[in-house]
Write a protein that holds these residues in place. Structure first.
Motif, PDB file in Angstrom:
ATOM      1  N   TYR A  72       0.745  -1.284   0.138  1.00  0.00           N
ATOM      2  CA  TYR A  72      -0.182   0.077  -0.020  1.00  0.00           C
ATOM      3  C   TYR A  72       0.717   1.277   0.109  1.00  0.00           C
ATOM      4  CZ  TYR A  72      -3.366   3.371   1.395  1.00  0.00           C
ATOM      5  OH  TYR A  72      -4.047   4.590   1.593  1.00  0.00           O
ATOM      6  N   GLY A  73       1.890   1.199   0.758  1.00  0.00           N
ATOM      7  CA  GLY A  73       2.821   2.385   0.673  1.00  0.00           C
ATOM      8  C   GLY A  73       3.498   2.785  -0.567  1.00  0.00           C
ATOM      9  N   LYS A  75       2.105   2.184  -3.575  1.00  0.00           N
ATOM     10  CA  LYS A  75       0.823   2.425  -4.427  1.00  0.00           C
ATOM     11  C   LYS A  75       0.603   3.968  -3.914  1.00  0.00           C
ATOM     12  CE  LYS A  75      -1.415  -1.905  -4.855  1.00  0.00           C
ATOM     13  NZ  LYS A  75      -2.601  -2.524  -4.578  1.00  0.00           N
ATOM     14  N   GLN A  76       0.842   4.302  -2.676  1.00  0.00           N
ATOM     15  CA  GLN A  76       0.496   5.885  -2.663  1.00  0.00           C
ATOM     16  C   GLN A  76       1.325   6.701  -3.173  1.00  0.00           C
ATOM     17  OE1 GLN A  76       0.579   5.812   1.779  1.00  0.00           O
ATOM     18  NE2 GLN A  76      -1.502   6.539   1.865  1.00  0.00           N
ATOM     19  N   VAL A  77       2.664   6.449  -3.292  1.00  0.00           N
ATOM     20  CA  VAL A  77       3.723   7.358  -3.959  1.00  0.00           C
ATOM     21  C   VAL A  77       3.876   6.881  -5.402  1.00  0.00           C
ATOM     22  CG1 VAL A  77       4.489   7.725  -1.529  1.00  0.00           C
ATOM     23  CG2 VAL A  77       5.600   5.877  -3.314  1.00  0.00           C
ATOM     24  N   ASP A  80       3.249   9.780  -7.200  1.00  0.00           N
ATOM     25  CA  ASP A  80       3.514  11.115  -6.570  1.00  0.00           C
ATOM     26  C   ASP A  80       4.698  11.572  -7.052  1.00  0.00           C
ATOM     27  OD1 ASP A  80       3.529  13.026  -4.512  1.00  0.00           O
ATOM     28  OD2 ASP A  80       3.381  11.760  -2.927  1.00  0.00           O
ATOM     29  N   SER A  84       9.902  10.369  -3.814  1.00  0.00           N
ATOM     30  CA  SER A  84       9.420   9.536  -2.653  1.00  0.00           C
ATOM     31  C   SER A  84       8.946   8.001  -3.399  1.00  0.00           C
ATOM     32  CB  SER A  84       7.878   9.986  -2.501  1.00  0.00           C
ATOM     33  OG  SER A  84       7.818  11.179  -1.988  1.00  0.00           O
ATOM     34  N   VAL A 167      -5.047  -1.029  -8.277  1.00  0.00           N
ATOM     35  CA  VAL A 167      -5.788  -0.432  -7.270  1.00  0.00           C
ATOM     36  C   VAL A 167      -7.131  -0.893  -7.794  1.00  0.00           C
ATOM     37  CG1 VAL A 167      -6.718   1.616  -6.290  1.00  0.00           C
ATOM     38  CG2 VAL A 167      -4.457   1.397  -7.014  1.00  0.00           C
ATOM     39  N   ASN A 519     -12.813  10.113  -8.063  1.00  0.00           N
ATOM     40  CA  ASN A 519     -11.441  10.197  -9.143  1.00  0.00           C
ATOM     41  C   ASN A 519     -10.986  11.501  -9.939  1.00  0.00           C
ATOM     42  OD1 ASN A 519     -11.060   7.743  -8.036  1.00  0.00           O
ATOM     43  ND2 ASN A 519     -12.170   6.750  -9.634  1.00  0.00           N
ATOM     44  N   THR A 574     -12.261  14.049   0.790  1.00  0.00           N
ATOM     45  CA  THR A 574     -11.080  13.840   0.117  1.00  0.00           C
ATOM     46  C   THR A 574      -9.881  14.754   0.237  1.00  0.00           C
ATOM     47  OG1 THR A 574     -11.976  14.775  -2.002  1.00  0.00           O
ATOM     48  CG2 THR A 574     -12.087  12.326  -1.464  1.00  0.00           C
TER      49      THR A 574
END
Length: 772
Positions: A72-73, A75-77, A80, A84, A167, A519, A574
């Protein structure tokens, strides 16, 4: 000889000697055949070792790439900023000491690439690859089910594995990790097989030697080995790894034949003597060892099979005082412990740790059983209300106590086949359908059993649940979908503030549209898909429009015009509400300046969210924007709902007072629908109250509404506040409000919200309204 350890040790030593004797007898029988066989075995073993380790590297890379893609980490970046993503990729790369790591976007562009580089001193250093921001050279790999490939980067060749990063059902990109096929790997195989190892690649008709354990290696020799043309003074084996016809990895493993033969000749007589000694000893003691060990071991094997079949009641009895007797005793104790642990593990696996109710695993089995029996049933998805408030106010221990209290009460319900706790504050009830199984009756039972308050250390806590309901076969025919539908209904009950919601197909449409809006909202702000409409506010004394309210609209590229009620709440949830409010405020100030240029002097009201008031830079942004566009502060009205003030009264009052001190007007929006008290209203630094449209729309027909509105106007005037009435939809309401000294009014009877250009023409042509 009574020690089992000694017996087992002797047995294996003798077994090893026996195997050696057989091997040596083969050498005695035919030295030439032995030599050929030894060479063949050595080469075959070497190739087997290579294949096993090469495939092991492939499987290890594939498993790791797939695991990293689920992280998950990362996927978050992933989408980005680059730094990161590089840090996250390097952390994963270091776990397996990979030589190459790549991130590939869904468009097939290499967004990040890390390469382990070695300097002349042999020190390793990670650096960015040369292919960053370039299109991935093998896009067909991304669509292929094959994960492992050979990848050429500069002068290096890597064994890599690709894994998609998903995702939900959407693939947002791919991760790739690879090991370099280099001299270190070649040296590794030399150490294991005692054969020199060369690696070369063939692209088309072009060959290139990429690594070798032999410092004097030549490409021509490697090609001969791969093609099966081995010189007589060497033993060698070649192998080709084909990368879908694009390139071939060639392996050559070889050694001098004389070295192998010389070793065999030197050891021949020693092995022969050792063989006879081994055979003699084996014949002498084999029977005694076998006789003393076979019987008790057979007993243990028999008992192990009984236990494996699931029978834990029988035990093994061995009177031997050696380790075999101790082993039998411990085996029986282990059998009893396994039975106890198996029961505990089975219970733990199928029950929630907090409430000891059946969990999701039991729920799936129950649903499958109902489906197999084709039994109609109904799912009730329960969610405890206000548990978050309890956790934040009294602590999570009290929240857990409340969940267990709810579980105990729900366990007393009759008429339900199963009660499950699926985590946190959510429960599932299953009920088989029959003639008397109306959902209203079941819901009433649930509310009745939870109706009485819970007392915790003198604190009275209310148990209330929201319920989403779905049924088979009424709504669907499979167990997975019915759970999803019940969850959708529960989610909708929160949205519309209802305690019970039965599923219908319209809820799925709303859920899909909401997901699309979540989205797309960020892009809407950046891509200028938003536009402002303005609704006039009529001065009920002069009959002239003196104020307007700015209302944002979203012109979605596929959904068309989206009203604010459909996305404002999403923006708040959000974290995009600040960006949205900034856009509205800036464009409202620009429109004010445009109206000034055509001779219109209009006060503009902008709606402010509770989340805006919590932002530390919001006050500075508003003040800076007003100064930048040279707009008089008194021409700006900030409309704040009652609920925004109730969330944190002290902080809200403080920032509103700062706005008031700067000369801006503050309005309480939707007054009468929130939770603010008169005492709190007295403390608020506001200029006006805005009466909610629910009290205004029926002024012509409802005497109670007229009493409420008249009282609100008098209350506001007594507190020194002006009043705005929204929702004016008929002439009676407009004239009645003017007669009762309401200052401003807005509604469809006066004008619907209009785009700025259309409203400008309307304002220039509008004549003063004459009240009756």
């Amino acid at each position: 000889m009574k020690s089992l350890q000694t017996k087992i040790f002797l047995f294996f030593v003798l077994l090893l000697l026996l195997v050696q004797a057989i091997a040596l007898w083969t050498i005695v029988a035919g030295n030439e055949s032995q030599e050929k066989q030894a060479i063949t075995n050595r080469l075959t073993t070497a190739k087997t070792i290579f294949s096993a380790q090469f495939n092991s590297r492939r499987d290890y890379l594939a498993a790791f790439a797939e695991t990293a893609a689920k992280d998950y980490g990362i996927k978050q970046v992933f989408e980005d900023e680059l730094r990161s993503l590089l840090v996250a990729m390097n952390n994963h790369r270091k776990r397996i000491d990979a030589d190459l790591a790549m991130a590939i976007s869904s468009e097939g562009v290499i967004t990040a690439q890390l390469v382990l580089d070695k300097n002349q001193a042999g020190e390793s250093k990670v650096k960015q690859g040369t292919e960053g921001k370039q299109a991935f050279r093998f896009p067909q790999w991304l669509e292929s089910q094959e994960q492992d490939h050979l990848y050429v980067l500069g002068d290096s060749v890597y064994q890599i594995s690709l894994s998609p990063m998903n995702v939900g059902a959407k693939t947002i990109g791919w991760l790739a990790f690879g090991f370099e096929i280099d001299q270190k790997l070649a040296q590794h195989f030399l150490n294991i097989t005692q054969l020199h190892t060369d690696f070369a690649i063939k692209v088309g008709d072009e060959w290139r030697l990429i690594a070798s354990s032999n410092t004097d290696a030549e490409l021509s020799f490697t090609k001969r080995v791969v093609n099966g043309d081995t010189p007589n003074d060497y033993i060698a084996i070649g192998h080709l790894v084909d990368e879908a016809g694009q390139l071939q990895l060639a392996l050559a493993m070889y050694g001098l034949r004389a070295d192998i033969v010389a070793v065999l000749q030197e050891q021949w007589w020693q092995f022969l003597i050792l063989t006879f000694i081994t055979l003699l000893l084996s014949l002498s003691v084999a029977y005694l060892i076998a006789a003393s060990i076979t019987k008790p071991i057979k007993q243990l094997v028999k008992q192990a099979k009984i236990v494996a079949s699931g029978d834990y009641n029988q035990t093994v009895q061995i009177t031997d005082s050696s380790e075999l007797g101790q082993l039998a005793s411990e085996f029986n104790a282990m059998q009893s412990a396994v039975l106890s642990r198996e029961k505990a593990i089975t219970h733990r696996a199928n029950h929630d740790g907090l409430t000891d109710l059946p969990n999701r695993s039991v729920l799936k089995l129950a649903l499958q059983d109902l489906a197999d029996r084709k039994q109609p049933f109904r799912v009730f998805h329960l969610n405890l209300s206000r548990l978050k408030d309890v956790n934040e106010t009294l602590g999570h221990d009290v929240g857990d106590w409340l969940i267990k209290a709810a579980a105990r009460r729900l366990s007393t319900l009759e008429g339900f086949q199963l009660l499950c706790h699926i985590g946190a504050d959510e429960f599932i009830l299953l009920a088989e359908l029959n003639d008397d199984s109306a959902p209203d009756l079941a819901v009433e039972k649930i509310h009745q059993v939870l109706e009485e308050n819970c007392e915790y250390q003198g604190i009275s806590l209310q148990l209330q649940v929201r319920i989403g309901i779905a049924a088979v076969p009424e709504h669907c025919h499979d167990t997975k979908s019915v759970l999803q539908m019940a969850d959708t209904a529960l989610h909708h009950s929160h949205k519309v503030n209802q305690l019970v919601q039965i599923y219908h197909q319209g809820l799925d449409v709303n859920s899909a549209e909401r997901l699309s809006l979540i989205n797309d909202l960020k892009d809407a702000i950046v891509d200028d898909q938003l536009e402002l409409h303005f609704q006039p506010k009529l001065n009920l004394v002069s009959g002239i429009v003196t104020h307007v309210e700015a209302l944002v609209r979203w012109r979605h590229p596929t959904l068309g015009m989206v009203p604010p009620d459909n996305f404002i709440h999403i923006a708040e949830q959000t974290g995009q509400i600040n960006a949205l409010t900034h856009w509205v405020f800036i464009n409202s100030l620009k429109q004010y300046k445009a109206w000034c240029e055509v001779g219109l002097n209009i006060n503009i009201a902008v709606n402010i969210s509770a989340e805006n008031l919590k932002a530390p830079d919001f006050y500075g942004f508003i003040c800076q924007s007003v100064e930048t566009y040279n707009v008089p502060a008194e021409k700006v009205t900030l409309e704040v709902t009652e609920s925004a003030v109730v969330d944190d009264p002290e902080a809200a009052i403080a920032i509103l007072q700062k706005f008031k001190n700067r000369g801006m007007r503050i309005s309480i929006d939707d007054y009468g629908t929130g939770y603010s008290s008169l005492a709190q209203l007295k403390q608020l630094p506001v200029h006006e109250l805005k009466i909610d449209k629910s009290f205004v729309q029926r002024l012509c027909d409802d005497e109670d509404d007229r009493i409420i509105v008249r009282s609100t106007i008098e209350l506001a005037h007594n507190m020194g506040l002006s009043v705005v009435a929204e929702g004016i939809e008929d002439e009676f309401a407009l004239n009645w409000l003017a007669q009762n000294k309401c200052e401003l009014g807005q509604g469809y009877f006066i004008s619907r919200p209009k785009p700025a250009k259309e409203l400008t023409a309307w304002l220039l042509e509008k004549k003063p309204y004459i009240f009756e």
